[in-house]
Design an enzyme around this catalytic site. Sequence first.
Site, PDB file in Angstrom:
ATOM      1  N   SER A  30      10.958  61.539  52.960  1.00 36.90           N
ATOM      2  CA  SER A  30      11.338  62.714  53.744  1.00 36.90           C
ATOM      3  C   SER A  30      12.849  62.895  53.780  1.00 36.90           C
ATOM      4  CB  SER A  30      10.794  62.590  55.167  1.00 36.90           C
ATOM      5  OG  SER A  30       9.379  62.516  55.156  1.00 36.90           O
ATOM      6  N   ARG A  34      14.996  65.906  51.572  1.00 35.26           N
ATOM      7  CA  ARG A  34      15.844  66.824  52.344  1.00 35.26           C
ATOM      8  C   ARG A  34      17.300  66.710  51.903  1.00 35.26           C
ATOM      9  NH1 ARG A  34      11.441  65.962  55.260  1.00 35.26           N
ATOM     10  NH2 ARG A  34      10.757  67.441  56.864  1.00 35.26           N
ATOM     11  N   GLY A  98       4.095  68.045  49.087  1.00 30.78           N
ATOM     12  CA  GLY A  98       4.295  69.130  50.033  1.00 30.78           C
ATOM     13  C   GLY A  98       5.750  69.528  50.165  1.00 30.78           C
ATOM     14  N   ARG A 126      -3.459  73.003  49.237  1.00 28.55           N
ATOM     15  CA  ARG A 126      -2.511  72.893  50.340  1.00 28.55           C
ATOM     16  C   ARG A 126      -1.983  74.271  50.758  1.00 28.55           C
ATOM     17  NH1 ARG A 126       1.016  67.500  50.013  1.00 28.55           N
ATOM     18  NH2 ARG A 126       0.723  67.802  52.262  1.00 28.55           N
ATOM     19  N   SER A 172       1.413  72.810  58.897  1.00 33.40           N
ATOM     20  CA  SER A 172       2.412  71.862  58.418  1.00 33.40           C
ATOM     21  C   SER A 172       3.786  72.231  58.941  1.00 33.40           C
ATOM     22  CB  SER A 172       2.449  71.836  56.888  1.00 33.40           C
ATOM     23  OG  SER A 172       3.515  71.032  56.428  1.00 33.40           O
ATOM     24  N   GLN A 174       6.361  71.429  57.443  1.00 38.33           N
ATOM     25  CA  GLN A 174       7.153  71.720  56.243  1.00 38.33           C
ATOM     26  C   GLN A 174       7.324  73.216  56.018  1.00 38.33           C
ATOM     27  OE1 GLN A 174       4.901  69.693  53.243  1.00 38.33           O
ATOM     28  NE2 GLN A 174       5.798  67.695  53.678  1.00 38.33           N
ATOM     29  N   GLU A 316       1.024  61.212  59.088  1.00 40.59           N
ATOM     30  CA  GLU A 316       1.100  60.437  57.852  1.00 40.59           C
ATOM     31  C   GLU A 316       0.658  58.994  58.077  1.00 40.59           C
ATOM     32  OE1 GLU A 316       2.277  60.982  54.436  1.00 40.59           O
ATOM     33  OE2 GLU A 316       1.590  62.939  55.085  1.00 40.59           O
ATOM     34  N   HIS A 343      -3.926  68.181  53.761  1.00 41.72           N
ATOM     35  CA  HIS A 343      -2.953  67.362  53.037  1.00 41.72           C
ATOM     36  C   HIS A 343      -3.423  67.172  51.593  1.00 41.72           C
ATOM     37  CE1 HIS A 343      -0.420  65.465  56.497  1.00 41.72           C
ATOM     38  NE2 HIS A 343      -0.622  66.763  56.671  1.00 41.72           N
ATOM     39  N   ARG A 347      -8.150  64.703  54.538  1.00 43.18           N
ATOM     40  CA  ARG A 347      -8.022  63.289  54.885  1.00 43.18           C
ATOM     41  C   ARG A 347      -9.020  62.821  55.937  1.00 43.18           C
ATOM     42  NH1 ARG A 347      -1.470  62.133  54.470  1.00 43.18           N
ATOM     43  NH2 ARG A 347      -1.515  61.591  52.251  1.00 43.18           N
TER      44      ARG A 347
END
Length: 430
Positions: A30, A34, A98, A126, A172, A174, A316, A343, A347
């Site tokens: 992550s 970024r 993702g 997704r 999400s 994201q 996660e 995801h 999941r």
Amino acid sequence: MAKPTVTQPWRAPTAAGPVGAVVHLPGSKSVTNRALVLGALATGPSTLAAPLLARDSALMVAGLRALGAHVSTAADDRWVVRPGPLHAAGHIDVGVAGTVMRFLPPVAGLAAGVATFDGDPLARRRPLGPLIQALRAIGVRVEGAPGGVLPLTVHGTGEVHGGEVVIDASASSQLVSGLLLAGPRFARGITVRHLGPPVPAAPHLRMTVAMLRSAGAGVDDATPDVWSVAPGRLSGRGWEIEPDLSSALPFFAAALVTGGEVVLPGWPRSSMQPVEQLRGLLRRMGADVRLGTGGLTVRGTGRVHGLDADLSGLSELAPVLAAVAALADSPSTLRGIGHIRGHETDRLAVLARALGAVGAHVTELADGLRIAPRPLRGGVVDTDRDHRMAHAAAVIGLAVPGVELSDVACTSKTLPDFPALWSAMVEDVR
């Protein structure tokens, strides 16, 4: 015609006693991805110390290069990002990452030219619809597949007007982060208002905001569910990438379920990842967790307890925590994770099936799982090509002989050395 590759099952090693290991893990996915995006949008060079070397970060590097950034990965322990004029150059492979599929389309809007995005078959499950709608609302021409999924095409013009958008980011976090990371380069910045059920993985949104501020962006997140990024220049800087918490969890779980001890060196006193929340959960499940000069240490106490917890901010971590729960001395309910159906796999369904394959009693809920412990047995666990499922099955295998993973190579997504690290940890106690 080439024959399809046949993946052989991988037998998860069983621990003969308490594990004791010092595990050196790569940097956070992550934070790495970024930092790469912020470096590509900055006005000067950036460096990443101890970045993640895995498929997800390699795909991000390739995507940014396709959009005009110069990324040097010649040294494994120090990457250099030099921004260049943004221009789109054809196809960008997102794999099933993702961060790549949600962070790079806004960047592509700032690039002159056409960029197409697609990835593995699993990637087309997704959700991207809210991001596509938001980009269109701020002046970016985007062509997407029906249903708001991949593949999609972004027609960049070299500038994006920006402004205010309203989206449902309950699938999400994201979806918000992708807009915020590129926001400083939009002519009017960006204000994202979330309207819908709670945004999951809130710690990752806080990470996005903190990293933007560290790169010089003006960010206002004082109002709940509203994030505003002012237009302005991002500064190149050095990023120290901390170890990856999600990749560390299976090893911490190993200490818990075997009554052993695992140390993760190099953990910062102040982390951008939800370490404190995880420490609390592990303690409730029976672990002793300490952060000191030697690193983050988890010791098992000889007992594993069930857990009733809302994991909406830690989704996660849910697969491995579910595996630990299957080995506990009391039932568990893991809630607030309905969004992980979108995801890499569904999941919740895959976890219920995978744990059931080794005898666990798992009830699938609308937003989570209920796990009632009972004696487990060996068997083949179908990971559905999901790295987190592989981690969970390996944890079960520590305590249950004869557990086999249908595919351990999927762990290359975020931790290519997982099979070797895991086997070495267990071999040390034989």
